[in-house]
Design a protein around this motif. Structure first.
Motif, short mmCIF file in Angstrom:
data_model
loop_
_atom_site.label_atom_id
_atom_site.label_comp_id
_atom_site.label_asym_id
_atom_site.label_seq_id
_atom_site.Cartn_x
_atom_site.Cartn_y
_atom_site.Cartn_z
N LEU A 174 0.73 -1.67 -0.11
CA LEU A 174 0.13 -0.42 -0.51
C LEU A 174 0.59 1.11 0.02
CD1 LEU A 174 -2.92 1.67 -0.21
CD2 LEU A 174 -2.21 0.75 3.03
N ASP A 175 2.10 1.40 0.84
CA ASP A 175 2.53 2.30 1.03
C ASP A 175 3.82 2.81 -0.32
OD1 ASP A 175 2.79 3.32 3.42
OD2 ASP A 175 3.20 1.47 4.55
N ILE A 176 4.10 1.24 -0.76
CA ILE A 176 4.70 1.64 -2.46
C ILE A 176 4.21 2.03 -3.44
CG2 ILE A 176 6.55 0.40 -4.30
CD1 ILE A 176 7.35 -1.07 -1.97
N PHE A 177 2.42 1.68 -3.59
CA PHE A 177 1.75 1.90 -4.52
C PHE A 177 1.52 3.31 -4.90
CE2 PHE A 177 -2.55 1.69 -6.80
CZ PHE A 177 -2.20 1.08 -7.79
N ALA A 178 1.12 3.30 -3.29
CA ALA A 178 0.46 5.04 -3.01
C ALA A 178 1.42 6.21 -3.96
CB ALA A 178 -0.19 5.38 -1.57
N GLY A 179 2.55 5.50 -2.88
CA GLY A 179 4.16 6.70 -2.76
C GLY A 179 3.95 6.51 -4.61
N GLU A 220 4.66 -2.08 16.40
CA GLU A 220 4.11 -1.84 15.37
C GLU A 220 4.78 -0.74 14.51
OE1 GLU A 220 1.45 -1.88 13.26
OE2 GLU A 220 0.11 -3.66 14.52
N LEU A 221 5.56 -0.53 15.35
CA LEU A 221 6.58 1.43 14.65
C LEU A 221 7.31 1.05 13.52
CD1 LEU A 221 7.37 3.41 17.65
CD2 LEU A 221 5.53 3.93 15.75
N PRO A 222 8.32 -0.33 13.85
CA PRO A 222 9.12 -0.71 13.00
C PRO A 222 7.86 -1.32 11.82
CG PRO A 222 9.85 -1.68 14.57
CD PRO A 222 8.27 -1.10 15.29
N TRP A 223 7.46 -1.51 10.92
CA TRP A 223 6.76 -2.20 10.05
C TRP A 223 6.59 -0.42 9.42
CZ3 TRP A 223 8.60 -5.84 8.27
CH2 TRP A 223 9.09 -7.29 8.96
N ASN A 224 5.31 0.02 10.58
CA ASN A 224 4.91 1.40 10.02
C ASN A 224 5.77 2.46 9.81
OD1 ASN A 224 2.75 0.04 10.64
ND2 ASN A 224 2.10 1.23 12.69
N ILE A 225 7.05 2.40 9.71
CA ILE A 225 8.19 3.35 9.82
C ILE A 225 8.72 3.01 8.44
CG2 ILE A 225 10.59 3.75 10.19
CD1 ILE A 225 9.64 4.34 13.24
N LEU A 226 9.43 1.51 8.40
CA LEU A 226 10.03 1.06 7.63
C LEU A 226 8.95 1.25 6.05
CD1 LEU A 226 12.11 -0.42 5.50
CD2 LEU A 226 10.29 -2.78 6.32
N GLY A 227 7.39 1.29 5.80
CA GLY A 227 6.47 1.52 5.14
C GLY A 227 6.47 2.99 5.13
N SER A 228 6.28 3.95 5.88
CA SER A 228 6.85 4.93 5.06
C SER A 228 7.22 5.85 4.72
CB SER A 228 5.95 6.07 6.77
OG SER A 228 4.90 6.22 7.00
N SER A 229 8.81 5.60 5.06
CA SER A 229 10.04 5.13 4.51
C SER A 229 9.87 5.14 3.22
CB SER A 229 11.19 4.69 5.33
OG SER A 229 11.83 5.33 6.47
N LEU A 230 8.88 4.05 2.91
CA LEU A 230 9.16 3.30 1.18
C LEU A 230 8.14 3.68 0.54
CD1 LEU A 230 9.19 -0.40 1.88
CD2 LEU A 230 10.97 1.05 0.70
N TYR A 231 7.95 5.27 0.65
CA TYR A 231 6.65 5.91 0.72
C TYR A 231 7.26 7.41 -0.11
CZ TYR A 231 2.84 8.44 -0.55
OH TYR A 231 2.28 10.35 -0.49
N PHE A 232 7.95 7.43 1.06
CA PHE A 232 8.34 8.60 0.91
C PHE A 232 10.02 8.16 -0.61
CE2 PHE A 232 12.89 11.05 1.97
CZ PHE A 232 12.49 12.45 1.97
N LEU A 233 10.53 7.59 -0.29
CA LEU A 233 11.60 7.29 -1.60
C LEU A 233 10.45 7.40 -2.38
CD1 LEU A 233 13.69 3.98 0.72
CD2 LEU A 233 14.25 6.59 -0.09
#
Length: 842
Positions: free
Chosen positions: A343-348, A420-433
């Protein structure tokens, strides 16, 4: 003698609309190590309720009676539903139970070694590395039992319908397993229900596995308790000799007894089997055996003093074990993790290419603004994902792990948030990239944007989603609540509806946390940059004759901003409304570059608030028992009662209440310190000072009795005397009450002197008791004589002297006047302003 768990005269009453309902009525029994005891009865007879009461798992209603357990911890309890973390292996589930429920003084190596023994004992060696969710019903039931055995219960094991849902072969395997545990010295008590499909009713073969039976009927009343005998002959003989029909040779004894007592699907009876049991010789034998067990237990050396807390292990150990388990569960659930990351990658990619390489025009700046705004919308689906595992883990805790006192709820909430935090931060980081450079934001400003969007943003929506889920009973309700609350956060952040257009709703703009998130992101990423309008964004106009475009528009530019694309032209002026992004953002959206660190701090405050809300809502909605509204009403009601009592005590002829703190301290200490009896001055203190405190008998029994009779049987008569004293103090004036009370004390002390005989074991102790009682007797006689004299003087109209005092108790308690000393009587003498107790508590 081995530790024996016994209970005597258990009565459990719960409040219902319009009154109270008795679920257990005078139930007594015991479970002997090495014996397999069945607890049977029709549906609604109170079988599971009895197990919950014995295991101390009830938090409502009033439990009366005694439970004797030789100072050991609560027994292991295997519930009917096999509730486990499905991604854990069998070995991991047992290790988790052992590490948290065995004392911290036991090393982890010893705990894990015992887990291997439990696996072997329960026949789970071949399935030790299989996930619990992949097991069939039989081996899942074995895992449930093994999890309780891993806690090393020293007394017994409770099982609620262990064969529920099993076929005959699996049921027989489970019963053989329980039989082997009993043969190895484990005391076991398990329930069997009776209903129309008879799936929970044991067959004749299963019934023979048991050694003893406790049979209940509706209302929680005992019908039979004792040995079954070979082929249940003892049980059958009991019912037949008391008037039941004969048991057919081929008839299942379990069906026979349930049919006789009217518990079958179509059975009924006019015989009161509870009354027959209450008057039978079998109950006398059972009580004698209970008395023998209690006598042997009291003759054993006292339990060594030890520090006991609510949980076996410290909080940090609990949090660490839970964090490991939750993290492992996420790692073994690729669907959940991939759904989040995809979801994060596709949305980004989608949002980034929607506003691909936005230029520095007005439209480009607005595109970058909406690229940031659309990024915040991602928190809605991501939060709904978070709530489902949060609620599933909480369900496991509430059903099995909380009643077992495995760990603190605060450790659970902390581990859920941190896992939960590490996976959510990882997802947001992928979104940012995938998003930041696609939209063409400035490279030099990527650090702050990542801090806000890649770190603080997942912190916010994770805490917000869990706070909402903490007060919701299910995932559906949590999603609904989140949608409603999130709509306010998203609507009033100043993007969909600019700040200047909000009008009265501007207070919601300042309240929305996304106001500060979006202002921080946009102000820092876009602020202090020039805007170059495209040809379609330029406004064309002609200046007056003789003026250049710049000179004509300069005054307007100074006040409203903008710039002229052809300043020296004298016609066809091309005007751009905004010269910088600051002009665009400040005038339209109230966004300032200089506020980005202020917004960072405010956003952290919202995150801290959300984290605190997780704990607060979890406690109020899930941990705290009773209704919050009812608690508030009760609290305000107590304040009103306190005010009314203060007003009554301020009136004449009413005595003040004092010295309560010391008595309350003693009440609390009785739970941990072995007091034999309260001293006589404590009795007088309660009588003199507590009259107004205990409003009625039920309040007295609910507050005082549970703190005493469970631990010290000899205190029961004394407590009953206290209640009689309180009643006397309400019905008679003070001197008459003192007279009656001292007469009663004289009688009881004299009887105690006559009945006390020294023995070689307690000669020294008995000698001290005799000396104390003789001293009390002398002082009671003196006090009685004095009160009789004072009463006679009052009847003759003579005001009693206030100078004399007399010692009533060897510990220093005295009856003396609390207000008037030196023989000076009050202006209007009344019986209620007489002598008062001044206790000297030990």
């Amino acid at each position: 003698m081995k530790d024996v768990f016994s209970w005597q005269h258990l009565k459990y009453t719960v409040p219902v609309s319009g009154g109270h309902r008795v679920l257990l009525d005078d139930v007594s029994g015991y479970v002997v190590p090495g014996k397999l005891t069945a607890l049977m009865g029709e549906s609604g007879a109170g079988k599971t309720t009895l197990l919950n009461v014995l295991a101390q798992r009830v938090d409502t209603g009033v439990v009366e009676g005694d439970r004797f357990v030789n100072g050991q911890p609560p027994p292991g309890y295997c519930q009917q539903m096999d509730t486990h973390t499905p991604t854990d292996t069998v070995r991991e589930a047992l290790r988790f139970s052992a590490s948290l429920r065995q004392p911290s003084s036991v090393s982890m190596a010893e705990k894990y070694a015992y887990v291997e023994e439990c696996l072997k004992m329960c026949g789970l060696e071949e399935y030790a590395d299989a996930s619990v969710g992949s097991l069939n019903i039989e081996f899942r039931k074995r895992t449930t039992i093994a999890v309780e055995l891993a806690a090393k219960p020293k007394l017994l094991l409770f099982l609620d319908e262990p064969t529920s849902g099993l076929d005959s072969q699996s049921a027989w395997a489970i019963m053989k397993f329980l039989r082997s545990l009993a043969d190895n010295g484990q005391a076991i008590l398990c329930t069997f229900a009776h209903n129309d499909d008879s799936i929970h009713q044991p067959s004749a073969e299963l019934f023979q596995v048991f050694d003893r039976l406790l049979l209940l009927r509706k209302g929680g009343q005992t019908v039979y308790f004792g040995d079954l005998g070979y082929n249940a002959t003892t049980l059958i003989h009991y019912f037949e000799k008391n008037g039941s029909r004969p048991c057919e040779p081929a008839e299942n004894p379990a069906e026979f007894m349930l049919d006789v007592i009217g518990a079958g699907a179509t059975a009924s009876t006019d015989v009161d089997w509870h009354k027959i049991w209450s008057n039978s010789p079998e109950i006398i034998e059972s009580q004698k055996e209970l008395d023998r067990i209690h006598t042997e237990g009291r003759n054993r050396p006292p339990v060594a003093e030890a520090f006991h807390s609510e949980f076996a292990t410290p909080w940090l150990h609990q949090a660490k074990a839970l964090l490991v388990r939750n993290s492992r569960a996420f790692w073994r659930d690729p669907t959940y993790i991939l759904a989040k990351l995809v979801l994060d990658i596709f949305a980004g990619i989608f949002i980034g290419f929607t506003f691909f390489k936005a230029k520095n025009t007005q439209q480009g700046t607005q595109n970058q603004l909406f690229a940031v705004y659309m990024s915040t919308i991602l928190s809605a689906p991501l939060s709904n994902q978070i709530q489902v595992p949060f609620l599933n883990t909480r369900k496991i805790y509430e059903i099995r792990e909380r009643p077992s006192r495995m760990y603190s709820w605060t450790a659970l909430v902390t581990s859920q948030f941190l896992s939960e935090l590490p996976w959510n931060i990882l997802g947001s980081s992928l979104y940012f990239l995938c998003w930041y450079w696609t939209v063409a934001f400035d490279n030099s400003r990527a650090g702050y944007t990542y801090l806000m969007l890649g770190v603080m943003f997942p912190l916010y929506y994770t805490s917000f989603a869990m706070a909402v889920a903490a007060m919701a009973p299910s995932a559906e309700i949590a999603a609904l609540l989140f949608s409603v609350l999130f709509s306010f956060v998203l609507t009033f952040n100043g993007v969909l509806q600019p700040f200047r257009e909000l009008g009265w709703w501007q207070w919601m703009y300042h309240l929305s946390p996304y106001t500060y998130l979006i202002e921080g992101l946009l102000g820092q990423a876009l602020g202090r940059k020039p805007i170059v309008c495209s040809s379609v964004e330029l406004v064309t106009l002609n200046p007056p004759s003789g003026q250049t475009c710049q000179s004509y528009l300069q005054t307007y530019i100074n006040n409203a901003g903008g710039y002229v694309a052809n300043p020296t032209a004298t016609s066809g002026c091309e005007f751009c409304a905004f010269a910088t992004t600051d002009q665009f953002l400040e005038s339209s959206f109230n966004i300032y570059y200089s506020h980005h660190w202020r917004n960072f701090g405010i956003f952290i405050a919202y995150i801290i608030f959300n984290i605190a809300a997780i704990y607060i809502f979890t406690y109020l909605c899930r941990i705290r028992t009773g209704s919050l509204l009812g608690s508030l009403k009760s609290r305000f009601g107590r304040r009103k009662t306190s005010r009314d009592r203060s007003q009554r005590l301020a009136r004449p002829h009413q005595r003040n209440i004092n010295g309560l703190d010391s008595l309350y301290t003693k009440f609390k200490m009785l739970r941990t310190v072995n007091y034999t009896l309260f001293s006589t001055d404590d009795v007088y203190t309660l009588w003199d000072n507590k009259t107004e405190l205990f409003v009625n008998k039920s309040h007295y029994e609910e507050f005082i009795m549970p703190h005493f009779h469970t631990y010290f049987d000899p205190l029961k008569p004394l407590m009953k005397r206290w209640w009689k004293i309180l009643q006397l103090a309400r019905e008679y004036p003070m001197l008459e009450t003192m007279h009656l009370f001292l007469q009663n004390e004289l009688k009881l002390t004299s009887e105690a002197l006559r009945s006390t005989e020294p023995t070689p074991e307690n000669a020294e102790q008995t000698k001290k008791i005799l000396e104390r009682r003789k001293e009390q007797l002398t002082k009671i006689r003196t006090a009685l004589s004095s009160t009789q004299t004072q009463q006679s003087d009052m009847e003759a109209g003579i005001t009693p002297s206030r100078q004399g005092t007399f010692d009533l108790c060897p510990s220093g308690g005295r009856i003396e006047d609390s207000k008037y000393r030196g023989g000076e009587p009050p202006a209007s003498p009344t019986p209620d302003t007489g002598r008062r107790m001044r206790p000297k508590l030990r």
